[in-house]
Every structure is written in C-alpha cells, then in structure tokens.
Design a protein around this motif. Sequence first.
Motif, PDB file in Angstrom:
ATOM      1  N   ASP A  14       0.865  -1.192   0.000  1.00 40.90           N
ATOM      2  CA  ASP A  14       0.000   0.000   0.000  1.00 40.90           C
ATOM      3  C   ASP A  14       0.892   1.229   0.000  1.00 40.90           C
ATOM      4  O   ASP A  14       1.477   1.602   1.019  1.00 40.90           O
ATOM      5  CB  ASP A  14      -0.909  -0.022   1.237  1.00 40.90           C
ATOM      6  N   GLU A  16       0.330   4.445  -0.314  1.00 43.13           N
ATOM      7  CA  GLU A  16      -0.060   5.620   0.469  1.00 43.13           C
ATOM      8  C   GLU A  16       0.348   5.448   1.931  1.00 43.13           C
ATOM      9  O   GLU A  16       0.920   6.351   2.550  1.00 43.13           O
ATOM     10  CB  GLU A  16      -1.575   5.814   0.355  1.00 43.13           C
ATOM     11  N   GLU A  57       4.488   0.320  -5.872  1.00 43.89           N
ATOM     12  CA  GLU A  57       3.222  -0.408  -5.724  1.00 43.89           C
ATOM     13  C   GLU A  57       2.819  -0.893  -7.113  1.00 43.89           C
ATOM     14  O   GLU A  57       3.012  -0.160  -8.092  1.00 43.89           O
ATOM     15  CB  GLU A  57       2.180   0.575  -5.178  1.00 43.89           C
TER      16      GLU A  57
END
Lengths: 134, 134
Positions: A14, A16, A57
């Motif tokens: 992930d 973020e 990612e």
Amino acid sequence: MLGRLNHVAIAVPDLEVAAERYRAVLGATVTEPQALPDHGVTVVFVEVANTKTELLEPLGEASPIAAFLEKNPAGGIHHMCYEVEDIIEARDALQVNGVRVLGDGEPKTGAHGKPVLFLHPKDFDGTLIELEQV
Amino acid sequence: MLGRLNHVAIAVPDLEVAAERYRAVLGATVTEPQALPDHGVTVVFVEVANTKTELLEPLGEASPIAAFLEKNPAGGIHHMCYEVEDIIEARDALQVNGVRVLGDGEPKTGAHGKPVLFLHPKDFDGTLIELEQV
C-alpha cells in the motif's frame, strides 16, 4: 564499472500507507505518487542525503512486482540500482563473464527515462541488480 | 530524522566468491574480509561513489544472519542502514509512533563501532532498517 548507487527499490502493498510512514514516522522527504503505466508500477521517492529509496506499488494487470508481492505480501526490498556510464559496454563485459542479463538483453527505458538493464539475481547472491546509464 | 544511507547489507553464502564477483565482474573496489566475532559475521565493503554495499557471511554458531541464509540459501538483501544524528532521540520518537525496536531497545555497538538499533521489518514493508548514530 559500478558508479553511484542510484536507488534501492522496495515493493510495498500500500503505497499511500508506506509513503506516509516514511514521511511522518521517519521524517523523510517523500515525493508525490507517480503512476508509470509502461512500467506497471506507481512510485514515490524517499529522498535521503546521498541517494534515494523508491517505494513501488503494482499498477495494472502485468506488474513486474506482482509476483514478488504474492511471495512477500508484507513487501520487501526488491532491487538495487547502480549507475554505469555506458550500459552497452557494461552489458557486454558482464556477458563475457557469464552474467545473465534479464529479458532479451537489450536496454529498456527505465522509470527515470534512462536506459536500464536487470541482472539475474542468481548471479549476485540473490540480489536483483539494475544498471542505469546516467 | 533519516540522514545518509550508510549501507545496504547483503547476506551471502560464500564471502570469498561474492567479493571476487563484485571485484572482477562489476569492477568494484572491495575491502579485505574483516571478521567481527562479536557480531557473528565476516564482512567486506563494496565501495561505491556515494555509499557502500556490505557483503556478510555468517561467523560462528549464533550468527544473526544464519536463519536468513537458511531461508534464502542463495543469499539476499538483508537490511538497509540509515544514519541518524541522535539514536536515543530517534528511538524515542519512533516508539511514540508505535514502531517496534528489536531487542531490548537499547543501542548496541554496531559493526562500525557506532551505536545502532534495528527496527521491526513488519513496521516498514518487510524491510529491516538499521539506524546508526554517526
């Protein structure tokens, strides 16, 4: 042959969450996410004084890091990228020494718009090495 | 908090073979092997322009990299080490943010004679991060 360590790339599940952790917890400068559909990744750069750490990612169906994340769902260090002056000269010298260059052996345009090649991890102690001509 | 990338450490099954490959095939400057019995490793440094790559081979019975090499017999990237100015301040700030520091949380003297700590890989996308006070 080996120049600077251009970056260390970490595959993350992930982006973020990972970027925010480097920013908020480690106090690092982290760039905004950049989607690179041609490379099958979205990337941010963690800028440290002498080099950078790239967080990757997967993007799209055929991401080159999808299989790695399937094996390492929490993420992990994916490759190290060293700079070289002349990638063709470097490739030829490596191949003479029996090093396997991934793919068809021809440099591709990397995430930074420069010619890159990847060397077989079995030839370097399980380490995937990227060479980038700068 | 994060300063320079001090080194990237790669665990290797055979240090002599690995060092010679970096020297002869990649044309890198590689130091002579240094046994660090207190740390359970023998180490060489691959010197690149802006940082270094450390190649580590287990030394003795209780080497901290033995389990890693059992899981990854061909070797692999083991950890990344970033420099910090004040390791106690860094540790305290990290712990406030829920980061787990390995061991008893007290800095040990690292392979370079400086205070070091390791952070839990589960808190950083499967990446074992070493902090070294310089």
